[in-house]
Design a protein around this motif. Structure first.
Motif: not given
Length: 783
Positions: A657-664, A571-575, A667-670
């Motif tokens: 690498i997963s861009q999980a630290e600075a994610v908005h 599934l698509w996600s911005m992160r 974007e997580l809710d999405e």
């Protein structure tokens, strides 16, 4: 080679440990101070249990007014007690149940085995057998199991009474054969000792079913009987296996026959319980379909194949599901029939997990399997610092178990109740057939305990993935892995899981040979599936595996199977999109660095280096036969140099690498939104606009790459007649010059011209670049 960009804080990184395992202390992947009496369970800390096998009783005294007894046995040590099931009106019951009491948690030195009579109000005491724990013998496999003995019952004062109980009592480790079937004191609270709860908390091994692709080639149908007179049917075929339904296109033939020649693909699991049901339907009007006829084919009757040989087609007579009258039955005797080619395709590997983390790549057909290349051993030691997942008696707690999946074999440890630092110490082994496979270990909270547990989902605490090819053979990896989970609030560390892993290679030559073989079976390349087909089939395969494992006892629940199989990874996600973009930039950073270094050479930033490069270049131009040897020697030297910086640990999930630290947060809710969406229209509109802007930039980049390729084609395609004329004239002149001039001279002059001093350079783009940029692309033809 190993950039600082991928390093993360120590809290999220792996920690190497030196535990005392069954074989001795592990330091740096090797066992020191080895224990010579160690059993095969040498990847876990040895835990001692007091085992009590309750076999049967005889000649029990009558307790009720009716002259009978409803006996059960209570095995008690300190606060811990295990209870067998009770039998109604039976003076010679047989239980055959095993109880295991963790030696670490023993609070008494006397074991009491009490027979009681089940009563509505208060259970009556019948008799007791006592054991001094210090006198219990130790048993270590491969010793044979201890023989049970008859013991006379005593009353509360210690005097012999009527009745005998057959027992075996011994102290053993988790290597004991009785371990997996036992009721465990560390895996149950005193109130949860009913057989139903005990079944849910035991350790178990599961085997996922063997999956097949079912290929249904719908060729044609003849002599169709339309549902309405004076109407040529608009027919299609609907095929169904279990919950899977597929339809062919509608055939609008102006006759009573229809031709499709379409392939429909399904997933089926052994043993085959479902039938293939094909229905020919007539589209009478919008949203209105009438059944013309159907045929039911048992899957067990379908031919299997392991290669691409032709399967013979067959005609099947269509049956009317409902007979209207006798005349119609007579008419249908020689009426509609359908032409099919059906087979079970065993030459493929049925993908039932994320393609990035496959634990098995073998085809379905066993005759195509290669011999195994080694053994993978996993010791699940313990977990520490777990987050409380529920509240009990006003405090936070967890009832955790681990699930490990590799190939067809799933394993589940026992559930350790009410424990935030559980010690599992269970060891499992798998055969390895390919090093490019991944072992997945997940930790879950058991939500099936207690009275109101029905329908509750087991909660995921985190998982660990280990790729077999990253492990050295023979080394024991003892690491504490952080359990990282992405929540709607951000990335969260849920605790640490301590594992011991060893990959032993049985055939080194076979393993090296595998590196030259295709990753997937031959049929995936000979008759490949489309991306859409693979996604649909994978979704069906996961559903089938989840349904089968959910029917086991205790069930491996659907949410566990889906989490372990990464069912939502596509599934698509911005992160994820940002993470993949930065991965791409990291890959090309080496090329960019080389380009910048060469630009500095051309700009004479360091004259000494530039002169040395000129000398090396002149040498290679004069002796072109040295170019390839120099390149390969250089690669060899880089590889040898990087050996010093080789990774010492297996790779683990990296939040940077997963861009999980600075994610908005939005974007997580999405990312955690359901599919299809459950958010408000305004929120969806905002996200849709954001997605359009991101997709627009991606579209521009893809278009720019395509434009450069089309300009290359335009050089000789006469789309710009003048440009092509100039280019082919240049090619003719270049061919003559290159023919007459030695190659070394041309190469040397070209290289020195490229690396000329800045004094001889102009700031404007060069003539070849200007010429290339003027070439036409297909952008003019775009709407």
């Amino acid at each position: 080679m190993y950039s600082a960009a991928s390093s993360q804080s120590a809290d999220y990184a792996l920690k190497e440990t030196s535990p005392y395992l069954g074989g001795g202390k592990v330091v740096g992947g090797r066992v020191i101070h080895a224990d010579k009496t160690a059993s095969t369970y040498d990847l876990v800390e040895r835990m001692y249990f007091l085992y009590v096998r309750v076999v049967k009783a005889r000649e029990l005294p009558a307790m009720d007014l009716t002259g009978s007894i409803d006996p059960f046995v209570e095995v008690k040590i300190g606060n811990y007690k295990g209870i067998t099931k009770h039998y109604e009106k039976n003076q010679n019951p047989q239980w055959h149940q095993v109880f295991a009491f963790s030696r670490d948690r023993m609070q008494a030195s006397v074991l009491e085995v009490v027979i009681k009579d089940k009563d509505l109000v208060k259970d009556d005491f019948v008799g007791i057998v006592r054991f001094d724990i210090n006198e219990v013998p130790l048993r270590v496999p491969p010793d044979s199991p201890l023989a049970p003995e008859w013991y006379r019952l005593e009353d509360k004062k210690g005097e012999k009474i009527k009745g005998e109980l057959m027992l075996a009592v011994w102290i053993g480790t988790q290597a004991d054969e009785a371990f997996s079937d036992a009721w465990h004191s560390d895996a149950a609270t005193p109130v949860d000792s009913t057989p139903a709860i005990t079944a849910v908390i035991r350790s178990k091994v599961y085997h996922s079913p063997r999956l097949w692709y079912v290929r249904v080639n719908v060729v044609e149908a003849q002599d169709l009987v339309p549902t309405e007179k004076n109407h040529f049917p608009d027919v299609y075929v609907k095929a169904q296996i279990g919950n899977q339904v597929l339809k062919t296109k509608i055939c609008q033939a102006r006759t009573l026959s229809a031709v499709w020649n379409e392939d429909l693909l399904f997933v089926a699991a052994e043993p085959f319980e479902d039938h293939l049901v094909l229905t020919v339907e007539d589209r009478v009007g919008p949203g209105k379909d009438e059944i013309i006829g159907r045929v039911i084919i048992p899957l067990s009757a379908i031919e299997k194949r392991a290669d691409e040989r032709i399967i013979h087609s067959r005609w099947f007579n269509l049956e009317k599901p409902v007979a209207v009258d006798v005349d119609q039955l007579k008419k249908e005797k020689f009426s509609s029939r359908i032409h099919l080619r059906v087979c079970l395709d065993g030459g493929y590997h049925v993908l039932d997990e994320s393609t990035h983390y496959s634990s098995d790549l073998r085809p379905t057909a066993k005759q195509l399997w290669r011999p195994s290349i080694g053994i993978l051993e996993l010791g699940i030691l313990n977990a520490v610092g777990l987050h409380p997942m529920k509240t009990r008696d006003g405090r936070g707690t967890s009832d955790t178990y681990c699930v490990a999946k590799y190939g067809h074999k799933w394993v589940r440890t026992r559930t350790l109740v009410d424990n935030l630092s559980p010690k599992y110490n269970e060891q499992y082994t798998w055969e390895v057939f390919d090093p490019a496979t991944v072992l997945t270990v997940g930790v879950f909270d058991n939500s099936q305990l207690g009275e109101k547990s029905n329908g509750n989902k087991d909660l995921k605490i985190g998982k660990v993935r280990i790729r077999i090819s990253t492990l050295e053979t023979g080394r024991i990896y003892t690491h504490s892995y952080p359990l990282l989970v992405l929540h709607p609030t951000g990335v969260k560390k849920m605790g640490e899981l301590h594992l011991a892993i060893r990959f032993s290679c049985t055939s080194f030559a076979n393993m090296l040979y595998l590196y030259s073989r295709p990753l997937l079976p031959k049929m995936h390349y000979v008759r490949p599936f489309s991306i859409m087909q693979l996604d649909m089939l994978r979704h069906q395969a996961v559903n089938i595996v989840a349904a089968r494992l959910g029917r086991a006892e205790p069930p491996l629940r659907k949410e566990v199977v889906e989490y372990m199989s990464d069912v939502d990874s596509h599934l698509w996600s911005m992160r994820r999109s940002k993470a993949n973009f930065f991965r791409l930039m990291t890959v090309f950073s080496g090329l960019f660095a080389v380009g910048k270094w060469f630009a500095d050479i051309c700009m004479w930033k360091n004259p000494i280096t530039t002169v040395l490069v000129h000398v090396l270049y002149l040498m290679l131009a004069c002796f072109p036969e040295l170019i390839l040897p120099t390149v390969f020697l250089y690669m060899f030297l880089i590889g040898i140099w990087n050996y010093r910086y080789r990774p010492r640990y297996p790779p683990h999930m990296n939040i940077k690498i997963s861009q999980a630290e600075a994610v908005h947060p939005d974007e997580l809710d999405e990312e955690f939104d359901t599919f299809p969406t459950s958010r408000s229209p305004e929120m969806v509109r905002m996200r849709y606009d954001r997605l359009r802007s991101v997709a627009g930039r991606i579209q521009t980049v893809v278009g720019d790459v395509a434009t450069q390729g089309e300009r290359l084609q335009a050089l000789i395609s006469w789309r710009d007649p003048r440009a092509t004329a100039i280019f082919i004239t240049f090619c003719l002149v270049a061919a003559l010059v290159l023919f007459l001039t030695p190659f070394q001279v041309i190469a040397a002059l070209a290289g020195f011209w490229v690396m000329r001093h800045p004094r001889f350079r102009r700031r404007l783009p060069s003539v070849p670049i200007n010429f290339f940029r003027r070439l036409p692309a297909r952008t003019d033809s775009m709407l």
